[in-house]
Design a protein around this motif. Sequence first.
Motif, short mmCIF file in Angstrom:
data_model
loop_
_atom_site.label_atom_id
_atom_site.label_comp_id
_atom_site.label_asym_id
_atom_site.label_seq_id
_atom_site.Cartn_x
_atom_site.Cartn_y
_atom_site.Cartn_z
N ALA A 163 12.86 -7.70 1.92
CA ALA A 163 11.56 -6.98 2.01
C ALA A 163 10.49 -8.07 2.72
N ARG A 164 9.53 -7.82 3.33
CA ARG A 164 8.81 -8.76 4.06
C ARG A 164 7.34 -8.49 3.29
N PRO A 165 7.21 -9.61 2.24
CA PRO A 165 6.07 -9.50 1.33
C PRO A 165 4.79 -9.90 2.39
N GLU A 166 4.79 -10.72 3.02
CA GLU A 166 3.67 -11.23 3.99
C GLU A 166 3.15 -9.84 4.70
N VAL A 167 3.85 -9.12 5.30
CA VAL A 167 3.36 -7.81 6.01
C VAL A 167 2.70 -6.91 4.77
N MET A 168 3.30 -6.63 3.68
CA MET A 168 2.97 -5.86 2.69
C MET A 168 1.55 -6.28 2.23
N ALA A 169 1.35 -7.74 1.95
CA ALA A 169 0.12 -8.28 1.35
C ALA A 169 -0.87 -8.23 2.31
N ALA A 170 -0.67 -8.18 3.61
CA ALA A 170 -1.75 -8.40 4.75
C ALA A 170 -2.15 -6.79 4.72
N ARG A 171 -1.26 -5.83 4.67
CA ARG A 171 -1.48 -4.40 4.72
C ARG A 171 -2.51 -3.90 3.61
N VAL A 172 -2.12 -4.67 2.20
CA VAL A 172 -2.94 -4.03 1.19
C VAL A 172 -4.46 -4.84 1.31
N THR A 173 -4.46 -6.11 1.79
CA THR A 173 -5.96 -6.64 2.00
C THR A 173 -6.62 -5.90 3.01
N ILE A 202 0.71 -1.23 0.01
CA ILE A 202 -0.04 0.02 -0.09
C ILE A 202 0.70 1.11 0.02
N GLY A 203 0.83 2.09 -1.10
CA GLY A 203 1.38 3.46 -0.72
C GLY A 203 0.87 4.19 0.18
N ARG A 204 1.57 5.30 0.64
CA ARG A 204 0.95 6.17 1.42
C ARG A 204 1.04 7.76 1.37
N THR A 205 0.06 8.66 1.55
CA THR A 205 0.46 10.06 1.24
C THR A 205 -0.08 10.62 2.72
N GLN A 206 0.58 11.60 3.29
CA GLN A 206 0.59 12.35 4.46
C GLN A 206 0.32 11.22 5.63
N LEU A 207 1.23 10.03 5.42
CA LEU A 207 1.34 8.92 6.47
C LEU A 207 -0.08 8.26 6.53
N GLN A 223 8.54 0.03 -7.35
CA GLN A 223 8.64 1.33 -7.67
C GLN A 223 8.85 2.29 -6.44
N GLU A 224 8.57 1.81 -5.28
CA GLU A 224 9.15 2.94 -4.09
C GLU A 224 10.76 3.13 -4.23
N PHE A 225 11.33 1.99 -4.41
CA PHE A 225 12.85 2.00 -4.64
C PHE A 225 13.18 2.54 -5.84
#
Length: 467
Positions: free
Chosen positions: A394-404, A185-190, A200-202
């Motif tokens: 990277a921690r893909p499992e954390v990122m995937a959970a955040r997206v969901t 998930i991308g973030r704007t203003q936290l 893309q971020e890197f």
Amino acid sequence: MTTTRTESDLLGPAEIPADAYWGVHTARARANFPVTGVPIGTYPFLLRGLAYVKEAAALANRDLGLLDSDRANAISVACREIREGALADQFVVDVIQGGAGTSTNMNANEVIANRALEILGHAKGEYSHLHPNDHVNLSQSTNDAYPTAIDVALIEGVDGLDAAMGVLHEAFAAKAAEFSGYVKIGRTQLQDAVPMTLGQEFGAFAVMLDEDRHRLRESAQLLLEVNLGATAIGTGLNAPMGYGPVAVAHLAELTGRPFTSATDLVEATQDPGAFVHLSGMLKRIAVKLSKTCNDLRLLSSGPRAGLGEITLPALQAGSSIMPGKVNPVIPEMVTQVAYTVIADDLAVTLAAEAGQLQLNAFEPVIVRALSQSIAHLTAACHLLAERCVSGIQARPEVMAARVTDSIGLATALNPLIGYRAATEVAGEALLSGRTVPEVVLERGLLSPEALAAALSPANLVPTASAG
């Protein structure tokens, strides 16, 4: 007891250590300016700049019949040795000094003269054979030799910084490719925004660096216009006819860089505008590096109570009381470097503004600020690349959970269910603790197949294939 030799200046005699290559003028400056504890010899590119200018001057004076070949050759050999790293410990005056750089110029004149005397078979201090002022400083003053040497030095320093930024750029680009398949998930203003890939971020970090490398090289081009040969105030008094162009031509040949004489030498002698421009560019680099490092610290925060989407290399224990704590020490260091560069830029700004009439007497602090900024940024880029970025995981499992779990998924459904319905879905999901997909299905807004297609990585991150 240490043996000495006696040298004299307008203030009278002074005892100089017999083995020192510097002389009485340097001795006065050492006594007068024990300020930072950082001698000019700390910055190798500054010594190379001084040596290039002094050799170019000697060759020009030889060509014009003002300096015999033996003396000119001895000066040239001494300058080349200095450029290769010899005698750095003899450049002992403090980087901050009064006198508009005269102490730095005379430190160079004396060291070169005494080494040249040795080459000619004479003892240090036997200036009747070769003199710091009459021969090494012939056809020059501090006011043209010193800023020209600074120009040469800073260009060399910029080369080193550019190379270090290139190393860091490659490190980020490699991670962008490695992380291209990880949706997050991308973030704007936290706050949650919309999905993207970690690649893309890197990749954005790499692009920012590459942009600044181009701008840095452009800034260095302004340093190629020099005032060598214009002596005290730019009128050329005490330089023989034709000396300036010949000296600049030798400087260009020695350095392999297209140095040219300034169009207006009076203006060039008093205007440090190119230094201000370069300083601003260094500040820009520092600001972006710090922003990048702040992002790395946020993304790696935790490891369990923060974002925790990446893991930085563990380099040292992070606490004397909290077991297992590891801190993001390299990004923290880089941000502190950025603060010093930003402060140095202010020093350059104030010093440049303080110049009066035909000369800026405050170029020594400009030299200190720019040299320090370049050296610190160069080291910081190497360390960030080698001791941090290259080891990021990277921690893909954390990122995937955040997206969901993210409310930001509702944005991806705008084209299918409309902004109003998507807003209601997002609000209900947030209040109920359920996910956006669960609310959409419960409301019957989309079929399971249509929802799955809409929230597929290809649709969530249309440019994911580009990293």
